[in-house]
Design a protein around this motif. Structure first.
Motif, short mmCIF file in Angstrom:
data_model
loop_
_atom_site.label_atom_id
_atom_site.label_comp_id
_atom_site.label_asym_id
_atom_site.label_seq_id
_atom_site.Cartn_x
_atom_site.Cartn_y
_atom_site.Cartn_z
N ASP A 1 23.27 1.44 95.23
CA ASP A 1 23.40 2.87 95.45
C ASP A 1 23.59 3.66 94.16
O ASP A 1 23.73 4.88 94.19
CB ASP A 1 24.57 3.17 96.40
CG ASP A 1 24.28 2.78 97.83
OD1 ASP A 1 23.09 2.63 98.18
OD2 ASP A 1 25.23 2.62 98.60
N GLY A 2 23.57 2.98 93.01
CA GLY A 2 23.80 3.64 91.73
C GLY A 2 22.71 4.62 91.35
O GLY A 2 21.59 4.58 91.89
N PRO A 3 23.01 5.50 90.41
CA PRO A 3 22.07 6.55 90.00
C PRO A 3 20.82 6.01 89.31
O PRO A 3 19.83 6.72 89.20
CB PRO A 3 22.90 7.41 89.04
CG PRO A 3 23.95 6.49 88.52
CD PRO A 3 24.25 5.53 89.63
N GLN A 4 20.83 4.77 88.87
CA GLN A 4 19.67 4.19 88.19
C GLN A 4 18.55 3.82 89.14
O GLN A 4 17.43 3.57 88.72
CB GLN A 4 20.09 2.96 87.36
CG GLN A 4 20.39 1.71 88.17
CD GLN A 4 21.77 1.68 88.81
OE1 GLN A 4 22.49 2.67 88.82
NE2 GLN A 4 22.16 0.53 89.33
N HIS A 5 18.85 3.78 90.45
CA HIS A 5 17.85 3.38 91.43
C HIS A 5 17.28 4.56 92.19
O HIS A 5 18.03 5.42 92.67
CB HIS A 5 18.44 2.39 92.45
CG HIS A 5 18.71 1.05 91.89
ND1 HIS A 5 19.91 0.41 92.03
CD2 HIS A 5 17.92 0.20 91.18
CE1 HIS A 5 19.86 -0.78 91.43
NE2 HIS A 5 18.66 -0.92 90.90
N PRO A 6 15.96 4.58 92.38
CA PRO A 6 15.38 5.62 93.25
C PRO A 6 15.73 5.33 94.71
O PRO A 6 16.12 4.21 95.06
CB PRO A 6 13.87 5.49 93.01
CG PRO A 6 13.67 4.18 92.36
CD PRO A 6 14.96 3.75 91.75
#
Length: 143
Positions: free
Chosen positions: A121-126
């Motif tokens: 769920d991190g910001p690095q993943h679309p």
């Protein structure tokens, strides 16, 4: 930057100025960039939809056959590059075949065999990563 403007009837006519201005940046016009961006977006949607539809069929059959239940200890044994399971929101995924494709390289192994909910769920993943993950679903985590 090259700016080309058509002759304007009225210098004060803002709408005409905006319509008449063509901007060329790096050899590609703004229109060209929009077309190129649109094509890339359409290709991405095509491949994601194609992959999603085939993964939906396989995940449905996996879920329909029998839902496996795994303990945290069982999942913890699968913590290597050639045997990688992840927990995401109390569901278990065997992502071994995906490890070489992971855009972040070996960072996927950081939580191998453990709960990866925060990482996924991190910001690095679309946003489509969660849909992609469904392709690797193998069961649920024991409560």
């Amino acid at each position: 930057l090259f700016f080309f403007k058509k002759e304007l009837q009225s210098k004060m006519d803002f709408a005409t100025i905006v319509d008449a201005e063509i901007i060329n940046v790096g050899g590609i016009s703004i229109t060209g960039r929009l077309v190129l961006t649109s094509l890339i977006g359409l290709l991405a949607i095509f491949f994601l939809t194609r992959r999603k539809s085939s993964s939906n069929d396989s995940s449905k059959t996996t879920k329909d056959k029998s839902k496996k239940i795994f303990t945290r200890n069982e999942v913890a044994k699968h913590n290597k590059k050639d045997d990688c399971w992840l927990i995401y929101k109390n569901r278990v995924f065997d992502v071994t075949s995906y490890v070489p494709e992971h855009k972040g390289g070996d960072t996927i192994l950081k939580n191998a065999g453990r709960d990866s909910t925060d990482g996924v769920d991190g910001p690095q993943h679309p946003l489509f990563v969660v849909e992609l993950l469904e392709e690797f679903y193998i069961g649920d985590l024991a409560k």
